[in-house]
Every structure is written in C-alpha cells, then in structure tokens.
Write a protein that holds these residues in place. Structure first.
Motif, PDB file in Angstrom:
ATOM      1  N   SER A 188     -45.737  13.781  42.126  1.00  0.00           N
ATOM      2  CA  SER A 188     -46.726  13.005  42.886  1.00  0.00           C
ATOM      3  C   SER A 188     -48.125  13.078  42.289  1.00  0.00           C
ATOM      4  O   SER A 188     -48.541  14.108  41.752  1.00  0.00           O
TER       5      SER A 188
ATOM      6  N   TYR B 288     -48.776  20.734  50.245  1.00  0.00           N
ATOM      7  CA  TYR B 288     -47.831  19.748  49.698  1.00  0.00           C
ATOM      8  C   TYR B 288     -48.041  19.603  48.180  1.00  0.00           C
ATOM      9  O   TYR B 288     -47.094  19.674  47.393  1.00  0.00           O
TER      10      TYR B 288
ATOM     11  N   ARG C 170     -58.533  16.188  56.772  1.00  0.00           N
ATOM     12  CA  ARG C 170     -57.787  17.290  56.138  1.00  0.00           C
ATOM     13  C   ARG C 170     -58.736  18.404  55.718  1.00  0.00           C
ATOM     14  O   ARG C 170     -59.860  18.124  55.314  1.00  0.00           O
TER      15      ARG C 170
HETATM   16  P1  GDR Z   1     -51.386  10.589  50.978  1.00  0.00           P
HETATM   17  O1  GDR Z   1     -51.019   9.455  52.053  1.00  0.00           O
HETATM   18  O2  GDR Z   1     -51.998  11.771  51.598  1.00  0.00           O
HETATM   19  O3  GDR Z   1     -52.142   9.903  49.886  1.00  0.00           O
HETATM   20  O4  GDR Z   1     -49.919  11.021  50.467  1.00  0.00           O
HETATM   21  P2  GDR Z   1     -51.587   9.132  53.501  1.00  0.00           P
HETATM   22  O5  GDR Z   1     -51.204   7.717  53.746  1.00  0.00           O
HETATM   23  O6  GDR Z   1     -51.180  10.132  54.498  1.00  0.00           O
HETATM   24  O7  GDR Z   1     -53.192   9.251  53.324  1.00  0.00           O
HETATM   25  C1  GDR Z   1     -53.918   8.405  52.459  1.00  0.00           C
HETATM   26  C2  GDR Z   1     -55.413   8.625  52.651  1.00  0.00           C
HETATM   27  O8  GDR Z   1     -55.824   8.075  53.908  1.00  0.00           O
HETATM   28  C3  GDR Z   1     -56.679   9.005  54.557  1.00  0.00           C
HETATM   29  N1  GDR Z   1     -56.653   8.779  56.013  1.00  0.00           N
HETATM   30  C4  GDR Z   1     -55.574   8.918  56.802  1.00  0.00           C
HETATM   31  N2  GDR Z   1     -54.302   9.240  56.499  1.00  0.00           N
HETATM   32  C5  GDR Z   1     -53.410   9.276  57.513  1.00  0.00           C
HETATM   33  N3  GDR Z   1     -52.133   9.557  57.241  1.00  0.00           N
HETATM   34  N4  GDR Z   1     -53.777   9.050  58.820  1.00  0.00           N
HETATM   35  C6  GDR Z   1     -55.051   8.738  59.165  1.00  0.00           C
HETATM   36  O9  GDR Z   1     -55.358   8.541  60.340  1.00  0.00           O
HETATM   37  C7  GDR Z   1     -56.011   8.652  58.107  1.00  0.00           C
HETATM   38  N5  GDR Z   1     -57.334   8.361  58.061  1.00  0.00           N
HETATM   39  C8  GDR Z   1     -57.707   8.440  56.794  1.00  0.00           C
HETATM   40  C9  GDR Z   1     -56.114  10.369  54.144  1.00  0.00           C
HETATM   41  O10 GDR Z   1     -57.072  11.397  54.404  1.00  0.00           O
HETATM   42  C10 GDR Z   1     -55.820  10.106  52.677  1.00  0.00           C
HETATM   43  O11 GDR Z   1     -57.005  10.270  51.924  1.00  0.00           O
HETATM   44  C11 GDR Z   1     -48.917  10.064  50.204  1.00  0.00           C
HETATM   45  C12 GDR Z   1     -47.561  10.686  50.553  1.00  0.00           C
HETATM   46  O12 GDR Z   1     -46.559   9.679  50.451  1.00  0.00           O
HETATM   47  C13 GDR Z   1     -47.220  11.796  49.584  1.00  0.00           C
HETATM   48  O13 GDR Z   1     -45.878  12.229  49.834  1.00  0.00           O
HETATM   49  C14 GDR Z   1     -47.320  11.251  48.166  1.00  0.00           C
HETATM   50  O14 GDR Z   1     -47.027  12.250  47.228  1.00  0.00           O
HETATM   51  C15 GDR Z   1     -48.703  10.703  47.923  1.00  0.00           C
HETATM   52  O15 GDR Z   1     -48.949   9.674  48.851  1.00  0.00           O
HETATM   53  C16 GDR Z   1     -48.873  10.116  46.522  1.00  0.00           C
END
Ligand code: GDR
Ligand code: NDP
Length: 326
Positions: A124, A148, A278
């Motif tokens: 990843s 992770y 986070r």
């Molecule tokens: P990521 O994906 O951490 O990149 O991992 P995610 O969609 O969870 O977050 C992307 C970015 O968005 C920001 N964010 C939020 N994220 C989530 N989930 N929920 C929220 O409410 C929100 N608000 C802002 C996050 O902080 C982050 O910066 C994914 C997964 O599929 C992993 O398994 C993979 O390895 C990576 O992508 C590449």
C-alpha cells in the motif's frame, strides 16, 4: 491447462473484482473467506456459484495450509487484511496479527504446499506515509504513519525476504487508493458518495468528516485488479507502484460529489467530528506508476471527476431502487 488461483480477501472490494477478472480469463478460482455470524457475500453474490469458497482465517495457520493444499494454486493473491487505517489505531495488535503476520502465515503455507505458485502481495501507498518527495515510486523510502502502515511495511519486507531467502516468486503491488461502489462504507469516498445520495434523497441532512485537507491519488478499483494480474504474469518477481499520478484533496472530492448531486452549498451539509481525525495523518500521496506502464503496459484510465461521478451515480441509483421515485 486451466490455471488456478487462490484469492484471500475474497469478499472485499478488490477480491470481488479480481475474482471476476480471473473467471473471465478462464481460471479456476478459489476464494478464502472467514466465518462470520452473518455472512457478507454482498460483493460476490453474482459469482458465488462459479468460484470455490474455502473457509480460513489469516490468524489460523492450519486453515491456510489446508486452503493452499485444496486450491493447489498457480497464483496466490494475498488481499485479506484489516484494511481500515482508522481502526488500526484502536486495534493495533489485531491489525499487526492480520495485516502483518497473516501474510507471513500465508507465505509459509505456500512455501510448504505450493512452492512453485506465484504470490501477489497487496502492499500500500500508506507505507510511504510521511513523504519527503513527490511523486512516490518504487524507490521512495517508507515512513508509515499508522499501525496499518507499519504492518504493511512488515508484510512487504517479508515478501521480499521470501523471494530472496526461499527463491519463491513473490511480488508486491504498491497500490495507491482505489475506490468503487463496492468500497466499505467507512472509507472516505464511499462515505461521501453514500452520504450525498442520502442528502439528495432527503433522508439525512449532513455528513460528519475529519481532515478535509488530506490529499490522495484516487483511482478506480477494477483497473487496479488488472494490474495485480499483470504483476504475476511478468517473467520475474518484482515490485510495482499502481497510481493515477494525480492528487486531490478530501475537500475537492466532497465538493465534486455534492456538485454532481445538484447541491451547491456543500459546506452547509458537512460537519466536523474529531472522531474522524487520526493521531498521525498521511497528508499527501501521489504516485508515479511509470514502471508499471513501461514494463507491464498498465495505466490508470479513470480520472478523478469520472470516479466521483461513477460512485455518486451508483449510490443515487441504488437508493432509487430501494425507494422508487413517486
Ligand atoms: P486511507 O483511506 O486512509 O487513505 O486508506 P480513507 O478513505 O479511510 O481516508 C482517506 C483520507 O480521508 C481523510 N478523511 C476521512 N477518512 C474517513 N475514512 N472518514 C472520514 O470521515 C474522513 N474525513 C477525512 C482521512 O483522514 C484520509 O486522509 C485506504 C485504505 O483502503 C487502505 O487499506 C489502503 O492501503 C490505502 O487507502 C491506500
Ligand atoms: P477490504 O477491506 O474491502 O477487504 C478486506 C478483505 O480481507 C475482506 O474480504 C475481509 O473479510 C478479509 N479479511 C479481513 N480479516 C481477515 C482475516 N483475519 N482472515 C481472512 N480474511 C480476512 O479491502 P480492499 O479490497 O479495499 O483491499 C484489498 C487489499 O489491498 C487489502 O490488503 C488492503 O489493505 C490493500 N490495499 C487496498 C487499497 C485500496 O485503496 N483499496 C490500496 C492499497 C492496498 P470480511 O469481508 O470477512 O471482513
């Protein structure tokens, strides 16, 4: 000769698209699934009678040995993981067990039972974490920012080590974010597209998010499983980045999703909830997939706006099927 493939993480986003692709290519397909009290076959319901599902868990060595023996695979796709970054901060040990050590268990099962099989590891872009250069490619140093990411770095190096120490055919795909309507609901793109569709349908008023400034290189998942397959067809084991080469912020994703649903004042529908922040964030990822293009002939095709459109339209359609317009 019909080739056989074992796919772990069969019920997940990538597992479902990959098994579809392998079936199209004429493979005999085996999918590893873990026992749940309520099975979650949603992503694979349409192909479940054309693949063989094997019970197993990445925490349980003997089930992995048995799965590899039963499938007797030419190719193994190691996709199963605790894959949600946010959860890894609250369940770091479980994440290490599954996402890190689980891969070593699978490598051991392959080494003992199918040493000639080719092995793909779902590595990843989260391994790059706090980046010191842009874009990131196969030579960029790792600095993971979550349990992770740390577990994925461990699994990555375990794969390299099994290649060097045991002469197994093991390759890493270092894939940047790839999304689709089959994404889990907690991931940003699906949370937003789903939330926007519900606001559009008048079912709710707002979505609670975290950091809007983080940037990601978002591609379309079906194209990325094609890269996984190509990685294992290459004449020698190697590691490849998969990415679009474009980076967009969470804010851009949100604004575009609301725009597509015809809602102009998106700020009124987005609230901030600290629970979605986070402890250590990955602020900026953008990949350089020129090695995959040069050697494997692979290139991401779906651009950012088309990805957002595909996801928002799918959610609006799905809601209309449940609640037909009067
Ligand atoms: P990521 O994906 O951490 O990149 O991992 P995610 O969609 O969870 O977050 C992307 C970015 O968005 C920001 N964010 C939020 N994220 C989530 N989930 N929920 C929220 O409410 C929100 N608000 C802002 C996050 O902080 C982050 O910066 C994914 C997964 O599929 C992993 O398994 C993979 O390895 C990576 O992508 C590449
Ligand atoms: P998902 O979260 O959609 O799927 C994860 C799969 O792993 C599910 O089938 C899940 O089963 C299974 N799983 C979880 N724990 C175990 C366990 N203990 N034993 C057996 N199976 C288990 O992930 P994606 O499809 O999005 O990603 C596939 C892989 O690629 C993952 O390893 C992920 O970390 C990695 N990756 C993903 C990227 C992305 O943007 N999607 C980018 C880079 C890497 P269940 O359905 O029962 O929960």
């Amino acid at each position: 000769m019909v080739k056989s493939a074992l796919v772990t993480g069969a019920t997940g986003q990538d597992g479902s698209y990959l098994m579809e692709l392998l079936l199209k290519k004429g493979y005999e397909v085996f999918g590893l699934v873990r026992r749940l009290s309520v099975p979650n076959m949603g992503n694979i319901q349409h192909i479940v009678d054309r693949v063989t599902l094997i019970d197993g868990d990445l925490i349980d060595q003997s089930s992995l040995n048995a799965a590899v023996k039963e499938a007797d695979p030419d190719e193994v796709y190691s996709l199963a993981a605790q894959s949600f970054v946010a959860t890894s901060f609250v369940q770091p040990v479980l994440t290490g067990e599954i996402t890190g050590l689980g891969v070593v268990r699978l490598l051991e099962a392959v080494r003992a039972n199918a040493p000639d099989a080719r092995f793909y590891q779902a590595s990843s872009s989260e391994m790059f974490g706090r980046v010191d250069r842009e874009p990131q490619d196969e030579t960029t140093p790792f600095h993971p920012r979550s349990p992770y990411g740390v577990a994925k770095v461990y699994a990555y190096w375990a794969c390299v080590n099994y290649r060097e120490a045991h002469d197994l055919f093991v390759s890493n795909g270092i894939l940047f974010n790839h999304e689709s309507e089959r994404r889990g609901l907690e991931f940003l793109t699906r949370k937003v597209s789903h939330g926007v569709a519900r606001i559009h349908a008048g079912l709710t008023k707002s979505i609670a998010l975290g950091n809007l400034d983080a940037k990601r290189d978002w591609g379309y998942a079906p194209e990325y499983v094609d890269l996984m397959w190509r990685v294992l067809q290459h004449r020698e084991p190697d590691d490849f980045v998969g990415a679009t080469g474009e980076s967009h912020s969470v804010r851009e994703f949100v604004a575009e999703a609301f725009r597509l649903a015809g809602i102009s004042d998106w700020e009124k529908h987005v609230t901030m909830d600290d629970k979605n922040l986070r402890p250590s964030e990955v602020y900026n990822l953008r990949g350089d997939a020129s090695k995959a293009k040069r050697i494997l002939g692979w290139e991401a095709k779906t651009r950012f706006k088309d990805l957002v459109r595909t996801m928002v339209e799918a959610e609006i359609r799905a809601l209309q099927q449940v609640r037909p317009a009067r």
